[in-house]
Design an enzyme around this catalytic site. Structure first.
Site, PDB file in Angstrom:
ATOM      1  N   SER A 185       0.810  -1.217   0.000  1.00 15.50           N
ATOM      2  CA  SER A 185       0.000   0.000   0.000  1.00 15.50           C
ATOM      3  C   SER A 185       0.847   1.271   0.000  1.00 15.50           C
ATOM      4  CB  SER A 185      -0.948   0.005   1.205  1.00 15.50           C
ATOM      5  OG  SER A 185      -1.874  -1.053   1.118  1.00 15.50           O
ATOM      6  N   HIS A 248      -0.098   3.626   4.462  1.00 14.29           N
ATOM      7  CA  HIS A 248      -1.007   4.272   3.520  1.00 14.29           C
ATOM      8  C   HIS A 248      -0.782   5.786   3.519  1.00 14.29           C
ATOM      9  CE1 HIS A 248      -2.898   0.431   4.471  1.00 14.29           C
ATOM     10  NE2 HIS A 248      -3.643   0.536   3.385  1.00 14.29           N
TER      11      HIS A 248
END
Length: 301
Positions: A185, A248
């Site tokens: 991610s 993220h």
């Protein structure tokens, strides 16, 4: 009479100029189709509308080709899929939705107790926590990454992707120092951060071409991926280990700084752009701070 002759001469000159321009464009298209190994001019045109502001599209179409092909993200995706299949099929698992015991023993994941094994700060991107996790990352990095790599080539896209991966693991080691970390991610969000910053800066030119429907689809995929990450962090059962989601956020910030400067320099020399060096200096300062924190201040010590 003289004025009429001048007018006629101007009309003839304009007509010749138009004919020459049309012939030049036709020749350029023929040469491009002959020299382009992909022979997909329509694909290049669509990619240029998705990835570039209007003032850079002509330059891209003039030199568009598939050499080198977009192999970086395809290779990374195949490696991630192979590792997932290994832990999901060949290693004993009770179910595929969220893998736990197998991946937590992996030498690839980021393990706060084994931070001296420096490769884990990068190799964690190869391991995923479940079907939804890997499917979301693969869809995003292929749908967005391959067109980016067609335009900017593998070296630049690889720089942004790995910057996001490293930023993700280092941020996790600071803000979630006792949690494991898996997944690509960080790299995926770096690509998205760089691309969407470019879209926002060139909003009027790129949003109509991009399309509201496609934008909503990508937002839905991002929301589901973030939701899964939050679930893995805060709502796992007592016998499972929570996984950090800081990658993220850090990957997105890496993309909005380094990624934006890289993707906005399509027709310019990257090393001569002062914005690139400012972004690199800020990134390296954060990396040095993270290294210092992990050596001297981390609760995981």
């Amino acid at each position: 009479m003289a004025a009429a002759q001048d007018l006629e001469m101007k009309d003839v000159t304009v007509g010749r100029d138009v004919e020459e321009e049309l012939e030049e464009e036709k020749k350029m298209r023929e040469d491009g189709e002959g020299n382009d190994p992909c022979k997909y001019k329509k694909v290049h045109k669509i990619v240029s509308k998705w990835m570039l502001p209007e003032n850079a599209r002509r330059t891209y179409l003039e030199r568009a080709n598939c050499l080198p092909p977009p192999v970086f993200l395809i290779s990374v995706s195949l490696a991630e899929l192979a590792v997932f299949i290994y832990y999901a099929v060949w290693k004993p698992q009770t179910q595929w939705i969220t893998l736990d015991a197998g991946i937590l023993e992996s030498p690839l994941i980021y393990n706060p107790k084994k931070r001296e094994e420096a490769w884990r700060f990068i190799s964690y991107m190869l391991v995923h926590a479940g079907v939804q996790h890997i499917v979301g990352n693969l869809i995003m990095q292929l749908i967005l990454g391959i067109p980016l790599e067609m335009v900017h080539k593998g070296l630049r896209v690889g720089l942004v992707y790995l910057a996001g991966v490293i930023a993700g693991s280092l941020a996790s080691s600071i803000f979630d120092p006792l949690k494991y970390l898996v997944g690509a991610s960080g790299g995926v969000y770096a690509l998205m951060g760089g691309y969407f910053m470019n879209v926002l800066v060139n909003f009027r030119e790129m949003i109509p071409a991009f399309g509201i429907v496609r934008l909503l689809i990508i937002i839905f995929i991002i929301a589901s991926d973030v939701g899964f990450a939050l679930y893995r962090r805060f709502f796992v059962s007592a016998n499972e280990s929570p996984v950090s989601f800081a990658a993220h956020i850090a990957g997105g910030f890496a993309g909005m700084s380094i990624g934006y400067t890289v993707f906005s320099c399509f027709d310019k020399t990257l090393l001569k752009d002062p914005r690139f060096w400012i972004a690199i200096a800020a990134y390296l300062a954060c990396v040095l701070f993270a290294v210092f924190f992990n050596i001297f201040l981390s609760p995981a010590n």
